[in-house]
Design a protein around this motif. Structure first.
Motif, PDB file in Angstrom:
ATOM      1  N   PRO A 132       0.825  -1.205   0.000  1.00 51.74           N
ATOM      2  CA  PRO A 132       0.000   0.000   0.000  1.00 51.74           C
ATOM      3  C   PRO A 132       0.861   1.258   0.000  1.00 51.74           C
ATOM      4  O   PRO A 132       1.959   1.261   0.544  1.00 51.74           O
ATOM      5  CB  PRO A 132      -0.776  -0.122   1.319  1.00 51.74           C
ATOM      6  N   THR A 133       0.356   2.302  -0.619  1.00 51.20           N
ATOM      7  CA  THR A 133       0.965   3.623  -0.533  1.00 51.20           C
ATOM      8  C   THR A 133      -0.053   4.539   0.128  1.00 51.20           C
ATOM      9  O   THR A 133      -1.203   4.607  -0.311  1.00 51.20           O
ATOM     10  CB  THR A 133       1.357   4.164  -1.909  1.00 51.20           C
ATOM     11  N   PHE A 134       0.376   5.231   1.169  1.00 51.57           N
ATOM     12  CA  PHE A 134      -0.515   6.108   1.936  1.00 51.57           C
ATOM     13  C   PHE A 134      -0.122   7.570   1.758  1.00 51.57           C
ATOM     14  O   PHE A 134       1.060   7.912   1.642  1.00 51.57           O
ATOM     15  CB  PHE A 134      -0.465   5.762   3.426  1.00 51.57           C
ATOM     16  N   PHE A 135      -1.141   8.404   1.774  1.00 55.56           N
ATOM     17  CA  PHE A 135      -0.956   9.845   1.819  1.00 55.56           C
ATOM     18  C   PHE A 135      -1.736  10.377   3.020  1.00 55.56           C
ATOM     19  O   PHE A 135      -2.849   9.922   3.285  1.00 55.56           O
ATOM     20  CB  PHE A 135      -1.489  10.519   0.552  1.00 55.56           C
ATOM     21  N   VAL A 136      -1.154  11.318   3.722  1.00 54.14           N
ATOM     22  CA  VAL A 136      -1.877  12.052   4.760  1.00 54.14           C
ATOM     23  C   VAL A 136      -2.010  13.480   4.253  1.00 54.14           C
ATOM     24  O   VAL A 136      -1.011  14.158   4.009  1.00 54.14           O
ATOM     25  CB  VAL A 136      -1.160  12.001   6.114  1.00 54.14           C
ATOM     26  N   ASN A 137      -3.247  13.888   4.076  1.00 50.01           N
ATOM     27  CA  ASN A 137      -3.556  15.112   3.347  1.00 50.01           C
ATOM     28  C   ASN A 137      -2.884  15.022   1.977  1.00 50.01           C
ATOM     29  O   ASN A 137      -3.109  14.065   1.259  1.00 50.01           O
ATOM     30  CB  ASN A 137      -3.181  16.340   4.156  1.00 50.01           C
ATOM     31  N   ASP A 138      -2.042  15.944   1.615  1.00 50.59           N
ATOM     32  CA  ASP A 138      -1.472  15.899   0.267  1.00 50.59           C
ATOM     33  C   ASP A 138      -0.023  15.416   0.269  1.00 50.59           C
ATOM     34  O   ASP A 138       0.707  15.640  -0.698  1.00 50.59           O
ATOM     35  CB  ASP A 138      -1.541  17.292  -0.376  1.00 50.59           C
ATOM     36  N   HIS A 139       0.395  14.740   1.323  1.00 49.42           N
ATOM     37  CA  HIS A 139       1.780  14.318   1.447  1.00 49.42           C
ATOM     38  C   HIS A 139       1.883  12.799   1.561  1.00 49.42           C
ATOM     39  O   HIS A 139       1.206  12.185   2.387  1.00 49.42           O
ATOM     40  CB  HIS A 139       2.427  14.957   2.690  1.00 49.42           C
ATOM     41  N   GLN A 140       2.734  12.194   0.744  1.00 49.71           N
ATOM     42  CA  GLN A 140       2.931  10.750   0.821  1.00 49.71           C
ATOM     43  C   GLN A 140       3.665  10.385   2.100  1.00 49.71           C
ATOM     44  O   GLN A 140       4.634  11.054   2.488  1.00 49.71           O
ATOM     45  CB  GLN A 140       3.733  10.246  -0.380  1.00 49.71           C
ATOM     46  N   VAL A 141       3.194   9.343   2.764  1.00 48.95           N
ATOM     47  CA  VAL A 141       3.874   8.834   3.953  1.00 48.95           C
ATOM     48  C   VAL A 141       5.060   8.006   3.472  1.00 48.95           C
ATOM     49  O   VAL A 141       4.886   6.950   2.862  1.00 48.95           O
ATOM     50  CB  VAL A 141       2.928   7.979   4.820  1.00 48.95           C
ATOM     51  N   THR A 142       6.256   8.492   3.735  1.00 47.07           N
ATOM     52  CA  THR A 142       7.462   7.848   3.223  1.00 47.07           C
ATOM     53  C   THR A 142       8.168   6.990   4.265  1.00 47.07           C
ATOM     54  O   THR A 142       9.042   6.197   3.923  1.00 47.07           O
ATOM     55  CB  THR A 142       8.454   8.902   2.697  1.00 47.07           C
ATOM     56  N   ALA A 143       7.792   7.145   5.529  1.00 46.02           N
ATOM     57  CA  ALA A 143       8.493   6.409   6.590  1.00 46.02           C
ATOM     58  C   ALA A 143       8.175   4.920   6.543  1.00 46.02           C
ATOM     59  O   ALA A 143       9.035   4.086   6.796  1.00 46.02           O
ATOM     60  CB  ALA A 143       8.126   6.980   7.959  1.00 46.02           C
ATOM     61  N   GLY A 144       6.938   4.577   6.214  1.00 47.88           N
ATOM     62  CA  GLY A 144       6.518   3.181   6.220  1.00 47.88           C
ATOM     63  C   GLY A 144       5.023   3.075   6.421  1.00 47.88           C
ATOM     64  O   GLY A 144       4.307   4.082   6.399  1.00 47.88           O
ATOM     65  N   ASN A 145       4.545   1.851   6.628  1.00 49.75           N
ATOM     66  CA  ASN A 145       3.100   1.613   6.731  1.00 49.75           C
ATOM     67  C   ASN A 145       2.682   1.099   8.106  1.00 49.75           C
ATOM     68  O   ASN A 145       1.574   0.579   8.262  1.00 49.75           O
ATOM     69  CB  ASN A 145       2.671   0.591   5.673  1.00 49.75           C
ATOM     70  N   SER A 146       3.543   1.245   9.088  1.00 48.95           N
ATOM     71  CA  SER A 146       3.218   0.754  10.420  1.00 48.95           C
ATOM     72  C   SER A 146       2.252   1.707  11.123  1.00 48.95           C
ATOM     73  O   SER A 146       2.037   2.850  10.683  1.00 48.95           O
ATOM     74  CB  SER A 146       4.484   0.607  11.259  1.00 48.95           C
ATOM     75  N   TYR A 147       1.702   1.240  12.227  1.00 52.18           N
ATOM     76  CA  TYR A 147       0.828   2.081  13.043  1.00 52.18           C
ATOM     77  C   TYR A 147       1.555   3.351  13.465  1.00 52.18           C
ATOM     78  O   TYR A 147       1.010   4.458  13.365  1.00 52.18           O
ATOM     79  CB  TYR A 147       0.361   1.292  14.255  1.00 52.18           C
ATOM     80  N   ASP A 148       2.789   3.211  13.926  1.00 50.30           N
ATOM     81  CA  ASP A 148       3.547   4.379  14.390  1.00 50.30           C
ATOM     82  C   ASP A 148       3.807   5.362  13.256  1.00 50.30           C
ATOM     83  O   ASP A 148       3.775   6.579  13.463  1.00 50.30           O
ATOM     84  CB  ASP A 148       4.873   3.943  15.014  1.00 50.30           C
ATOM     85  N   ASP A 149       4.076   4.855  12.050  1.00 52.36           N
ATOM     86  CA  ASP A 149       4.339   5.733  10.900  1.00 52.36           C
ATOM     87  C   ASP A 149       3.101   6.552  10.552  1.00 52.36           C
ATOM     88  O   ASP A 149       3.177   7.774  10.367  1.00 52.36           O
ATOM     89  CB  ASP A 149       4.754   4.904   9.682  1.00 52.36           C
ATOM     90  N   LEU A 150       1.957   5.884  10.447  1.00 53.42           N
ATOM     91  CA  LEU A 150       0.724   6.589  10.101  1.00 53.42           C
ATOM     92  C   LEU A 150       0.299   7.535  11.214  1.00 53.42           C
ATOM     93  O   LEU A 150      -0.143   8.661  10.962  1.00 53.42           O
ATOM     94  CB  LEU A 150      -0.388   5.591   9.798  1.00 53.42           C
ATOM     95  N   LYS A 151       0.454   7.099  12.438  1.00 49.60           N
ATOM     96  CA  LYS A 151       0.082   7.935  13.577  1.00 49.60           C
ATOM     97  C   LYS A 151       0.916   9.218  13.599  1.00 49.60           C
ATOM     98  O   LYS A 151       0.379  10.318  13.829  1.00 49.60           O
ATOM     99  CB  LYS A 151       0.283   7.164  14.885  1.00 49.60           C
ATOM    100  N   ALA A 152       2.223   9.092  13.374  1.00 54.24           N
ATOM    101  CA  ALA A 152       3.100  10.264  13.377  1.00 54.24           C
ATOM    102  C   ALA A 152       2.692  11.257  12.294  1.00 54.24           C
ATOM    103  O   ALA A 152       2.658  12.472  12.524  1.00 54.24           O
ATOM    104  CB  ALA A 152       4.553   9.841  13.192  1.00 54.24           C
ATOM    105  N   ALA A 153       2.376  10.750  11.108  1.00 54.00           N
ATOM    106  CA  ALA A 153       1.973  11.632  10.014  1.00 54.00           C
ATOM    107  C   ALA A 153       0.642  12.315  10.312  1.00 54.00           C
ATOM    108  O   ALA A 153       0.462  13.506  10.026  1.00 54.00           O
ATOM    109  CB  ALA A 153       1.889  10.841   8.712  1.00 54.00           C
ATOM    110  N   ILE A 154      -0.284  11.577  10.904  1.00 52.40           N
ATOM    111  CA  ILE A 154      -1.589  12.144  11.242  1.00 52.40           C
ATOM    112  C   ILE A 154      -1.457  13.179  12.349  1.00 52.40           C
ATOM    113  O   ILE A 154      -2.050  14.270  12.286  1.00 52.40           O
ATOM    114  CB  ILE A 154      -2.568  11.029  11.631  1.00 52.40           C
ATOM    115  N   GLU A 155      -0.671  12.870  13.365  1.00 48.63           N
ATOM    116  CA  GLU A 155      -0.464  13.830  14.453  1.00 48.63           C
ATOM    117  C   GLU A 155       0.159  15.118  13.922  1.00 48.63           C
ATOM    118  O   GLU A 155      -0.224  16.225  14.328  1.00 48.63           O
ATOM    119  CB  GLU A 155       0.434  13.212  15.533  1.00 48.63           C
ATOM    120  N   ALA A 156       1.139  14.973  13.017  1.00 48.23           N
ATOM    121  CA  ALA A 156       1.768  16.155  12.442  1.00 48.23           C
ATOM    122  C   ALA A 156       0.749  16.991  11.673  1.00 48.23           C
ATOM    123  O   ALA A 156       0.739  18.229  11.747  1.00 48.23           O
ATOM    124  CB  ALA A 156       2.931  15.749  11.531  1.00 48.23           C
TER     125      ALA A 156
END
Length: 220
Positions: free
Chosen positions: A190-214
């Protein structure tokens, strides 16, 4: 000006310059700590008819492949994120079947899109991921029988779901997702984006959580 004064001013300039440099570096580090890439075009990332659930201000966009094992592994992570950020995040799903690797991926995407016609896209989306191990290695016709059974259990017309899957009747809609994914230079799922930015760190819970918190704290 005395020699001592000139030396002192020189030292102060070096110290202040160093502090400014550290400040800039620290800010750069904090902006990238969430592991997100540069902004992309919102018109390419989402369409008006992109499937979505939730009502939060932060957009979590997934380009996914129903037969992809990594997508299957990310599925419960996304579920956990959506539960934790209920009311704060809206989830969007776009099809990106990797047909050269996953021979059932395109047909599965057609099954999900056909379920959308009957008003239950997300229910079928979830069933495909939750039962991925049961159908992923089957011939497409047999996999479609499985999907039909999931559809029937959801109160849908299973025969229509199977026919749509095998006949790839939703391929034009799926192709639109794939074209946008290619424009965004997506390399895998999977490739994830948070708002208009691709999540490049990875697909783990911590990666998505960090991007969402930011995103929540920045308002972007």
């Amino acid at each position: 000006m005395s020699r001592e004064a000139k030396i002192l001013i020189g030292i102060l300039v070096v110290v202040v310059g160093g502090m400014i440099g550290l400040f800039i570096y620290a800010n750069q580090g904090s902006s990238s700590s969430a592991g997100v890439g540069p902004a992309v075009s919102d018109q390419t990332l989402l369409k008006s008819d992109t499937h979505h659930e939730g009502n939060g201000s932060v957009k979590l966009v997934e380009f996914g492949d129903y037969q992809c094992p990594a997508c299957g592994a990310a599925y419960p992570v996304v579920k956990q994120i959506m539960k934790e950020y209920n009311g704060k995040v809206t989830l969007y799903f776009r099809n990106f079947p990797l047909t050269n690797l996953h021979p059932n991926a395109m047909a599965a995407a057609n099954a999900a899109e056909a379920a959308a016609d009957q008003g239950k896209f997300w229910e079928m989306h979830d069933a495909l991921y939750e039962h991925q191990d049961d159908w992923a290695k089957l011939p497409t016709d047999q996999a479609a029988d499985k999907w039909a059974s999931y559809a029937t259990a959801l109160g849908l017309d299973g025969d229509k779901i199977k026919a749509a899957a095998v006949g790839e009747t939703k391929k034009d809609r799926i192709a639109a997702d794939i074209n946008d994914g290619n424009t965004l230079q997506i390399q895998g799922t999977p490739t994830f984006f948070v708002n208009d930015h691709q999540v490049t760190a990875g697909n783990s819970y911590d990666d998505l959580k960090a991007a969402i918190e930011a995103a929540l704290h920045s308002g972007k």
